[in-house]
Design a protein around this motif. Structure first.
Motif, mmCIF file in Angstrom:
data_model
loop_
_atom_site.group_PDB
_atom_site.id
_atom_site.type_symbol
_atom_site.label_atom_id
_atom_site.label_comp_id
_atom_site.label_asym_id
_atom_site.label_seq_id
_atom_site.Cartn_x
_atom_site.Cartn_y
_atom_site.Cartn_z
ATOM 1 N N UNK A 30 -73.823 49.073 -28.778
ATOM 2 C CA UNK A 30 -74.168 50.123 -27.808
ATOM 3 C C UNK A 30 -73.559 51.436 -28.295
ATOM 4 N N UNK A 31 -74.369 52.283 -28.916
ATOM 5 C CA UNK A 31 -73.855 53.496 -29.552
ATOM 6 C C UNK A 31 -74.138 54.731 -28.696
ATOM 7 N N UNK A 32 -73.331 55.755 -28.855
ATOM 8 C CA UNK A 32 -73.476 57.001 -28.112
ATOM 9 C C UNK A 32 -74.384 57.968 -28.858
ATOM 10 N N UNK A 33 -75.040 58.835 -28.088
ATOM 11 C CA UNK A 33 -75.880 59.871 -28.677
ATOM 12 C C UNK A 33 -77.045 59.298 -29.461
ATOM 13 N N UNK A 34 -77.506 60.064 -30.461
ATOM 14 C CA UNK A 34 -78.560 59.603 -31.351
ATOM 15 C C UNK A 34 -77.907 59.145 -32.640
ATOM 16 N N UNK A 35 -77.985 57.865 -32.944
ATOM 17 C CA UNK A 35 -77.311 57.280 -34.098
ATOM 18 C C UNK A 35 -78.340 56.473 -34.884
ATOM 19 N N UNK A 36 -78.763 56.981 -36.053
ATOM 20 C CA UNK A 36 -79.794 56.331 -36.849
ATOM 21 C C UNK A 36 -79.293 55.070 -37.550
ATOM 22 N N UNK A 56 -78.065 55.778 -27.354
ATOM 23 C CA UNK A 56 -78.336 56.295 -26.007
ATOM 24 C C UNK A 56 -79.704 56.954 -25.873
ATOM 25 N N UNK A 57 -80.305 57.370 -26.976
ATOM 26 C CA UNK A 57 -81.573 58.089 -26.873
ATOM 27 C C UNK A 57 -82.793 57.202 -27.100
ATOM 28 N N UNK A 68 -81.782 45.918 -24.766
ATOM 29 C CA UNK A 68 -80.942 47.102 -24.536
ATOM 30 C C UNK A 68 -80.592 47.310 -23.061
ATOM 31 N N UNK A 69 -81.541 47.237 -22.113
ATOM 32 C CA UNK A 69 -81.185 47.487 -20.703
ATOM 33 C C UNK A 69 -80.126 46.532 -20.159
ATOM 34 N N UNK A 70 -80.140 45.277 -20.622
ATOM 35 C CA UNK A 70 -79.159 44.308 -20.122
ATOM 36 C C UNK A 70 -77.838 44.406 -20.876
ATOM 37 N N UNK A 71 -77.916 44.592 -22.197
ATOM 38 C CA UNK A 71 -76.702 44.631 -23.015
ATOM 39 C C UNK A 71 -75.978 45.966 -22.897
ATOM 40 N N UNK A 72 -76.746 47.041 -22.750
ATOM 41 C CA UNK A 72 -76.163 48.391 -22.668
ATOM 42 C C UNK A 72 -76.655 49.060 -21.381
ATOM 43 N N UNK A 105 -66.288 59.689 -14.265
ATOM 44 C CA UNK A 105 -66.862 58.736 -15.216
ATOM 45 C C UNK A 105 -67.951 59.416 -16.019
ATOM 46 N N UNK A 106 -67.799 59.419 -17.333
ATOM 47 C CA UNK A 106 -68.811 59.999 -18.200
ATOM 48 C C UNK A 106 -70.070 59.133 -18.165
ATOM 49 N N UNK A 107 -71.248 59.760 -18.307
ATOM 50 C CA UNK A 107 -72.477 58.950 -18.353
ATOM 51 C C UNK A 107 -72.494 58.098 -19.614
ATOM 52 N N UNK A 108 -73.090 56.927 -19.521
ATOM 53 C CA UNK A 108 -73.178 56.028 -20.660
ATOM 54 C C UNK A 108 -74.591 55.477 -20.804
ATOM 55 N N UNK A 109 -74.977 55.237 -22.054
ATOM 56 C CA UNK A 109 -76.237 54.567 -22.381
ATOM 57 C C UNK A 109 -77.456 55.230 -21.725
ATOM 58 N N UNK A 110 -77.478 56.545 -21.774
ATOM 59 C CA UNK A 110 -78.628 57.273 -21.251
ATOM 60 C C UNK A 110 -78.638 57.427 -19.747
ATOM 61 N N UNK A 111 -77.484 57.235 -19.088
ATOM 62 C CA UNK A 111 -77.409 57.391 -17.642
ATOM 63 C C UNK A 111 -77.545 58.841 -17.218
#
Length: 262
Positions: A30-36, A56-57, A68-72, A105-111
């Motif tokens: 589960x990575x933050x931002x856009x990570x190729x 996240x993107x 992804x929706x369940x794991x992150x 709480x910072x947003x996570x996983x596109x929240x």
């Protein structure tokens, strides 16, 4: 014969293990931002098998791995309650007050991203830094939302007064486009200023000058034939002109068309 069946089963298991990658899905990715580099090889959410993402993107780009929706799971930003409003930034002239809130709480996983953490609203106080009462020397009226009536620091009055104030009705003749285009949360009241509309403006302490029994720029000495100027506190570009209709004891206009001398 039994040994041949065992060897065949072992070969099939080996082939299946090669076809199904051990790093499939988003487990542990589960990575933050856009990570190729945050990729896997598995089924995507759009039912295409191949390279999928776990950053996240990927929800926006539509290339998330199937799990992804369940794991992150997405987590929205959480913020605290607003702080109390500060005092005016300056005394004896139109200024602003400010309030803050903090991120809990910072947003996570596109929240949902965090909302604004600071708000400003116009204000005007009638005491100088030494606590002395000061009057304005401007010719036009300064107005704000009726909501400011509750927040105004009435303890700054130079002396106790039983005069609760009065209301003046005006017909707006002109106003700048900056009023209708104002969208900041605590400045949206300016959108209700309209040409040709009749508005009520309440004059109360401490804006009420006890010596003259009038508010700055309220047109107390005019009968309605003169054009008077006004300006919204909190946006120096929101201004215009109006004509006095009459003075009454209580304001009776709709809430959105009721304002306050500052």
């Amino acid at each position: 014969m039994a040994s041949a069946k065992c060897a065949c089963f072992t070969l099939m298991a080996s082939l299946l293990s090669q076809l199904t990658p051990l790093d499939g899905g988003c487990t542990g990715k589960c990575c933050k931002g856009r990570d190729f580099t945050c990729t896997s090889t598995d089924w995507r959410m759009d039912r295409v098998y191949g390279i999928c993402f776990c950053d996240e993107t990927c929800r926006q780009t539509g290339d998330c791995c199937f799990d992804y929706p369940q794991t992150c799971p997405a987590r929205a930003c959480v913020v605290s309650q607003w702080s109390h409003w500060s005092g005016c930034a300056q005394q004896c002239k139109p200024a602003y007050r400010i309030r803050h809130r903090a991120i809990e709480q910072e947003p996570e996983n596109g929240g949902v991203p965090c909302p604004p953490l600071e708000e400003k609203a116009g204000c005007l106080e009638y005491t100088d830094p030494e606590g002395r009462y000061c009057a304005l020397n401007y010719g036009h009226a300064f107005i704000t939302s009726m909501e400011y009536s509750e927040a105004r620091r009435k303890r700054d009055l130079p002396y106790e007064s039983k005069n609760l104030g009065y209301c003046v009705q005006y017909k707006i003749e002109t106003l700048s486009d900056h009023c209708t285009h104002e969208s900041r949360p605590f400045a949206r009241w300016m959108q209700y200023l309209r040409e040709g509309f009749t508005v009520c403006v309440f004059c109360q302490p401490p804006a009420l000058n006890m010596d003259y029994q009038a508010c700055q720029g309220d047109g107390a000495n005019f009968d309605g034939n003169e054009t008077l100027q006004w300006q919204a506190v909190g946006n120096t570009k929101c201004r215009g002109t109006w004509r006095k209709v009459r003075r009454v004891e209580q304001c009776s206009c709709p809430v959105v068309h009721s304002f306050l001398f500052t």
